[in-house]
Each structure stands twice: as structure tokens, then as C-alpha cells.
Design an enzyme around this catalytic site. Structure first.
Site, PDB file in Angstrom:
ATOM      1  N   ASP A  72      -2.550   8.642   6.700  1.00 29.35           N
ATOM      2  CA  ASP A  72      -2.773   7.601   7.705  1.00 29.35           C
ATOM      3  C   ASP A  72      -2.508   8.063   9.117  1.00 29.35           C
ATOM      4  O   ASP A  72      -1.652   8.898   9.356  1.00 29.35           O
ATOM      5  CB  ASP A  72      -1.821   6.416   7.478  1.00 29.35           C
ATOM      6  CG  ASP A  72      -2.324   5.477   6.430  1.00 29.35           C
ATOM      7  OD1 ASP A  72      -3.443   5.704   5.946  1.00 29.35           O
ATOM      8  OD2 ASP A  72      -1.604   4.535   6.102  1.00 29.35           O
ATOM      9  N   ARG A  88       0.805  -1.222   0.000  1.00 28.82           N
ATOM     10  CA  ARG A  88       0.000   0.000   0.000  1.00 28.82           C
ATOM     11  C   ARG A  88       0.840   1.275   0.000  1.00 28.82           C
ATOM     12  O   ARG A  88       0.292   2.381  -0.124  1.00 28.82           O
ATOM     13  CB  ARG A  88      -1.002  -0.021   1.157  1.00 28.82           C
ATOM     14  CG  ARG A  88      -0.354  -0.107   2.518  1.00 28.82           C
ATOM     15  CD  ARG A  88      -1.355  -0.401   3.602  1.00 28.82           C
ATOM     16  NE  ARG A  88      -2.368   0.626   3.741  1.00 28.82           N
ATOM     17  CZ  ARG A  88      -2.145   1.838   4.211  1.00 28.82           C
ATOM     18  NH1 ARG A  88      -0.918   2.187   4.575  1.00 28.82           N
ATOM     19  NH2 ARG A  88      -3.101   2.707   4.323  1.00 28.82           N
TER      20      ARG A  88
END
Ligand code: 9D3
Length: 254
Positions: free
Chosen positions: A178, A163
Site C-alpha cells: 500500500d 484488510r
């Protein structure tokens, strides 16, 4: 089509149980990364490199004791095979083992810069020490709990790296936003319906006041991190606004 091959990543996984990887590596975001040609994953069965009649990959430990130890020859042969196949690249060889450094997001950020990784999954009680000495660049653990082998830890690594490869995530899912990127835990999230079984959504999220919502979310992130993971606050680079919010939260506690 113009493509940036620079960030592409090749990962060779050496394991006695390649079938364990089937589901996780053919689903969701990892599948997408592979389909887009951004991630090239190959499984190699260490047993294919045991050339004796019974294809033995483990043996009793010298000096006695419980449990079996993985023999060096098949692992050396398997690494040699994937090195040769990988061409002129200098792969980074990683052994997943309980004695390794505990994996975290910072290690993931560094590993994703590599173009070729070889992940060796131990199984049984251990691996002949000569593999570590001669073959392995880095040993990684995923935490202080006992698993049956390095296979699931290898999947954890692949998942976290996949990712971070540019082009894998869509803009809105970007890992740059994030939690752990700025070192704080996520704020509480809600979606429809506005009321479920008598449980409501915080009024502020319905207010349309984006500035108030931003500050509320930041405060909730800090509150949650303070309560559950105060260790993260010490590492996190907090803005002046964060420090003020944090002080208010601490004052409320007292
Ligand atoms: C009594 C010594 N044991 C070490 C704690 C032996 C042992 C147990 C389990 C040796 C290997 C294993 C299999 N685990 C892994 O290979 C492993 C692992 C893990 O068990 N926990 C967290 N991360 C990892 S990475 C590889």
C-alpha cells in the site's frame, strides 16, 4: 482444514443505531473477512441496557447548557455484557469521540494485534465523563470535522483493520504494498483503452521496459507526495534512489 486462529479478531460495537452498520459490514472485503471466519463482528444496542420504562439513554447535562449527554449506566451495563460473553479475553475498550487521538495507519497496525476490541459509539453532544475514566482504554477520532456520532468512525476503524488481518486480502491486494505502507502517495494508473476521448496513456507504460516503468512510477509517487503531502516525506524512510529522484524533482521546480 488447518487454520491460524491466532490473528482472528473479535469486534463488539456498542451503539444506539445498530442499523447504520448493516450495509458496510455485509459488503465487499469486510463481508469476505467475516465469511472466512477471520473477523467476528457483533452489534450491541446500548438501549437494550436501559431498564427504565421508556428506556432512556440520555439526559440533560449537570450545570446546564445545550445538548444531551449519554447516561453512564446503559454503557457500563453493555460493556459488562459483552465482556462476560467474550469469555476470558481482555478486550481493549475504545471510545470514538471528537476529543480522541486522530486515527492513522500506524494506530491501525497496533490495533490489529489485539484479539478483542469493544468500540463505543457516542451520539448526541457527549458522554458522561465516568465512562471515559472507568471503562475506556483509548479515545479515537477520525479527523477534524464534526459528525453526528461515532458510528461512521467505528466503521472506518473496522474497515481499516479488516484488510490487515492475515488471510483477508488476496496476495495481489496485500496491504504490505500500500501507499502509506512506505508513506508515499500512489503513482498514476491507467488501463485500456490506450486512447480515450483524445487522452492518451504515458508512452513509457506501453514500452515493456520494466525497469524504466519502475523508476517512472517511483518518480511520480515522489512528485505527487512532494506537491500534495510534503508532510509525508518527512516521515517516510527513503532509499538512496528515492533521495536522488526527489532532489531532481526539487531542482526541476526551482
Ligand atoms: C461543540 C462540541 N462538539 C465537539 C466537536 C460536540 C460534538 C459534536 C459531534 C460531540 C459529538 C459529536 C459526534 N461525533 C463523534 O461522536 C465522533 C467524531 C466526529 O465528530 N469527528 C471525527 N471523529 C469522530 S469519532 C466520534
Amino acid at each position: 482444514m488447518i487454520r491460524n486462529w491466532v490473528n482472528d479478531m473479535k469486534i463488539d460495537i456498542l451503539t444506539l443505531f445498530p442499523e447504520m452498520f448493516e450495509g458496510p459490514l455485509t459488503s465487499s472485503i469486510i463481508k469476505r473477512a467475516r465469511d472466512k471466519g477471520l473477523l467476528d463482528i457483533n452489534m450491541t444496542n446500548i438501549r437494550d441496557f436501559a431498564y427504565d420504562k421508556h428506556r432512556v439513554v440520555d439526559d440533560y447535562p449537570f450545570g446546564g447548557g445545550a445538548g444531551m449527554v449519554m447516561k453512564p449506566e446503559p454503557i457500563f451495563e453493555a460493556v459488562e455484557f459483552v465482556r462476560r460473553k467474550g469469555g476470558p479475553s481482555t478486550p481493549r475498550v475504545i471510545l470514538l469521540c471528537p476529543q480522541g487521538k486522530v486515527f492513522n495507519q500506524e494506530m491501525a497496525k497496533n490495533l490489529v494485534k489485539e484479539t478483542h476490541l469493544i468500540l463505543i459509539c457516542g451520539h448526541y453532544e457527549g458522554i458522561d465523563e465516568r465512562v471515559r475514566e472507568k471503562l475506556v482504554d483509548e479515545e479515537i477520532s477520525i479527523g477534524d470535522f464534526v459528525l453526528t456520532g461515532g458510528e461512521i468512525p467505528a466503521m472506518v476503524l473496522v474497515d481499516s483493520l479488516s484488510r490487515m488481518i492475515p488471510g483477508v486480502l488476496k496476495e495481489e491486494e496485500s496491504f504490505l504494498t500500500d501507499s502509506f505502507y512506505d508513506g508515499l502517495l500512489e503513482y498514476p494508473q491507467y488501463t485500456r483503452p490506450r486512447e480515450y476521448e483524445g487522452m492518451t496513456v504515458p508512452e513509457i507504460l506501453l514500452s515493456g521496459d520494466h525497469e524504466k516503468i519502475r523508476v517512472w512510477r517511483r518518480r511520480m509517487s515522489l512528485k505527487r507526495t512532494l506537491k500534495r503531502r510534503p508532510d509525508l516525506l518527512k516521515k517516510s524512510a527513503l532509499a538512496e534512489e528515492d533521495k536522488k529522484l526527489l532532489q531532481m524533482l526539487k531542482d526541476e521546480e526551482a
